[in-house]
Design an enzyme around this catalytic site. Structure first.
Site, short mmCIF file in Angstrom:
data_model
loop_
_atom_site.label_atom_id
_atom_site.label_comp_id
_atom_site.label_asym_id
_atom_site.label_seq_id
_atom_site.Cartn_x
_atom_site.Cartn_y
_atom_site.Cartn_z
N GLN A 284 9.26 -84.23 24.13
CA GLN A 284 7.36 -83.97 24.02
C GLN A 284 7.01 -85.11 24.92
O GLN A 284 6.55 -85.36 25.63
CB GLN A 284 6.88 -83.81 23.10
CG GLN A 284 6.97 -82.79 22.64
CD GLN A 284 6.69 -81.22 22.95
OE1 GLN A 284 5.72 -81.93 23.91
NE2 GLN A 284 7.68 -80.69 23.81
N HIS A 287 5.90 -85.45 28.94
CA HIS A 287 5.37 -85.16 29.24
C HIS A 287 4.39 -86.66 29.66
O HIS A 287 3.75 -85.68 30.41
CB HIS A 287 4.28 -84.16 28.04
CG HIS A 287 4.45 -83.14 27.94
ND1 HIS A 287 4.99 -81.68 28.93
CD2 HIS A 287 5.43 -82.19 27.18
CE1 HIS A 287 4.97 -80.86 28.33
NE2 HIS A 287 5.68 -80.76 27.03
N GLU A 352 1.92 -80.31 16.57
CA GLU A 352 2.12 -78.85 17.60
C GLU A 352 3.31 -78.10 17.06
O GLU A 352 2.83 -76.90 17.14
CB GLU A 352 1.26 -79.93 18.41
CG GLU A 352 2.01 -77.96 20.15
CD GLU A 352 1.30 -79.12 21.30
OE1 GLU A 352 1.65 -78.57 21.81
OE2 GLU A 352 2.02 -80.35 21.48
N HIS A 353 4.19 -79.33 17.69
CA HIS A 353 5.52 -78.09 17.37
C HIS A 353 5.98 -79.26 16.21
O HIS A 353 6.39 -80.46 16.13
CB HIS A 353 6.38 -78.95 18.30
CG HIS A 353 5.50 -78.53 19.75
ND1 HIS A 353 4.88 -78.57 20.60
CD2 HIS A 353 5.74 -77.13 20.43
CE1 HIS A 353 4.35 -78.82 21.90
NE2 HIS A 353 4.49 -77.60 22.07
N ASP A 386 8.77 -73.33 23.97
CA ASP A 386 7.39 -73.44 25.38
C ASP A 386 8.13 -73.32 26.60
O ASP A 386 7.66 -72.56 27.41
CB ASP A 386 8.56 -75.05 26.06
CG ASP A 386 7.35 -76.17 26.04
OD1 ASP A 386 7.19 -76.18 24.42
OD2 ASP A 386 8.07 -77.21 25.94
N HIS A 445 -37.41 -53.85 6.65
CA HIS A 445 -35.93 -53.55 6.58
C HIS A 445 -35.59 -52.62 4.39
O HIS A 445 -34.76 -51.67 4.77
CB HIS A 445 -35.12 -54.60 6.25
CG HIS A 445 -34.68 -55.55 6.62
ND1 HIS A 445 -35.57 -56.53 7.65
CD2 HIS A 445 -33.13 -56.13 7.49
CE1 HIS A 445 -34.98 -57.08 9.02
NE2 HIS A 445 -33.35 -57.10 8.70
#
Length: 463
Positions: A284, A287, A352-353, A386, A445
């Site tokens: 990661q 990235h 996230e992961h 991924d 109504h």
């Protein structure tokens, strides 16, 4: 001077752990004010001038000097040619990954994406009708890198949901243009197309595609132009301009999420080879300099071993500079009192992961509540998720896994409630509804419900 990567070392036993922990987690999601204003101007311009504005911005930012929108459109023949040009191993990998992603999302649809209904004791039908969106737009990054895997993860669940039209936008900037980090002086009639991305579009079944990106692409999808069809929803990651544009067009169209930097958190009990865990942290960190990699472990000696592997492996990495910056600025190796405490800290982070790198992953999984995706066991590297495991890799970041979910079939569907009241049911429900409506002061109504009763009472509150 050689690069070094020294993630901050923390211990939950330290008196200042909370302060250090919060400081390391902090990341501002605020977008630069200049970007926000620029994006607002681009959106307004594309909404007003359509194709003309899209062509101008594509030339200005990507260096792609197209004479017409037709020159920006990719065809099914382009997709097929790109697929055919790939080595056999790449073609087979794309097809295998797509099959697995499709299989997972078909199971997901079956489990929770079908219409349903039932009748109550009065014969009234109640239920939910699930229908796909008509047309969606998927944004595939293409400025600094190309992500065929992201294309598959966005297009396949849309197909499984039943979406009929999938419109892809992908920037194909000219080298030396603003989008590639250049001065912007470079221009050409054709940008750099990535055959893997085009081949993935062929395998995943993209309907139409345009070689444009940035805020102008988001605007074209959201508002529609003479050439680009207006979509119902936009999904897919992008840079700060794309994220800002997606936020601004939300409400005109749906969006999937606003993604922040990538994250990985590894819960380790010391049973996994330290080399494996170090490389997973790298996976990661490579990235983006803002990506975050964290290790939680109750074994201090094991943390030392992981640091030694980081030191040994870093020089072998082509993206070593990015990895080093990410780990130095945002990485952390945290010594916990126990695996139970590590699980509790993981829930606070909501990564996230989340890798559970343990000999007993199913012992700890019930304690984990908040994560985009949970990878169980030493052999389950995040990188498999991924590309080809099957579940979607478009995941919530920056703690938003506390309240949001991975991209899925459900993102490409909408739900309509079904109600069919029987004559018998109207006698019971009408009394209840009328009573509540009169209480709210909504006489029409109430009367609409009462008129369906066998014994219609006089209207309350009449003059």
């Amino acid at each position: 001077m050689s690069l070094t990567a020294q993630p901050v070392r923390l211990s939950t036993s330290s008196a200042d752990f909370e302060a250090q922990f919060k400081a390391r987690l902090h990341w501002s999601a605020e977008t630069d004010g200049a970007i926000e204003q620029r994006v607002a101007d681009i959106l307004a311009d594309v909404r007003e001038r359509g194709d003309e504005a899209v062509l101008e911005y594509t030339a200005r930012f990507d260096g792609l000097a197209a004479s017409s929108m037709a020159a920006l459109e990719l065809t099914q023949a382009d997709f097929k040619a790109a697929f055919d040009s790939l080595p056999a191993a790449q073609r087979e990998a794309l097809e295998a990954a797509t099959r697995r992603v499709r299989s997972y999302h078909e199971a997901q649809k079956k489990a929770g994406g079908e219409s349903w209904s039932y009748r109550d004791e009065d014969g009234t039908l109640l239920g939910q009708k699930v229908t796909p969106l008509d047309r969606v737009g998927i944004y595939v990054p293409g400025g600094k890198a190309a992500y065929p895997s992201s294309l598959i993860m966005n297009a396949v669940p849309a197909h499984v949901a039943g979406v009929q039209e999938i419109i892809m936008v992908v920037p194909t900037p000219v080298r030396g243009s603003v989008a590639t980090g250049g001065s912007g002086a470079a221009t050409a009639a054709r940008g750099e197309r990535n055959d893997l991305v085009l081949a993935a579009a062929f395998v995943a079944g993209v309907t139409r595609a345009f070689t444009m990106g940035g805020a102008q692409a988001v605007a074209a999808l959201a508002y529609g132009t003479a050439t680009v069809p207006k979509v119902d929803k936009i999904t897919g990651p992008g840079n700060a301009y794309v994220a800002s544009a997606k936020k601004r067009v939300f409400g005109t169209v749906g969006i999937d999420m606003i993604a922040g930097p990538s994250e990985i958190l590894v819960l380790a009990d010391g049973s996994t080879p330290a080399e494996w865990v170090a490389m997973d942290l790298f996976s990661q960190a490579e990235h983006d300099e803002l990506a975050q990699s964290i290790l939680l472990c109750p074994d201090a000696a094991y943390i030392d071993a992981v640091q030694r592997e980081i030191d040994r492996l870093l020089p072998t990495m082509p993206r070593a500079a990015i990895i080093a910056r990410s780990l130095n600025d945002r990485g952390a190796l945290i010594h916990t009192r126990s695996m139970e405490e590590a699980c509790a800290i993981s829930n606070r982070i909501a990564p996230e992961h989340l890798e559970v790198s343990s000999s007993e992953p199913h012992r700890w999984e019930p304690l984990l509540k908040h994560a985009g995706a949970i990878f169980l066991g030493a052999y389950t590297s995040e990188s498999l998720g991924d590309y080809c495991a099957g579940p979607n890799h478009v995941l919530p970041t920056s703690g938003t896994a506390r309240f949001s979910s991975p991209l899925g079939v459900y993102d490409f569907q909408k739900r309509s409630s079904l109600i069919e009241v029987s004559a018998t049911g109207a006698q019971n429900l009408g009394v209840i509804a009328a009573e509540m409506a009169y209480g709210e002061g909504l006489q029409a109504h109430a009367r609409a419900a009462e008129l369906r009763l066998k014994d219609v009472p006089p209207m309350r509150g009449t003059i």
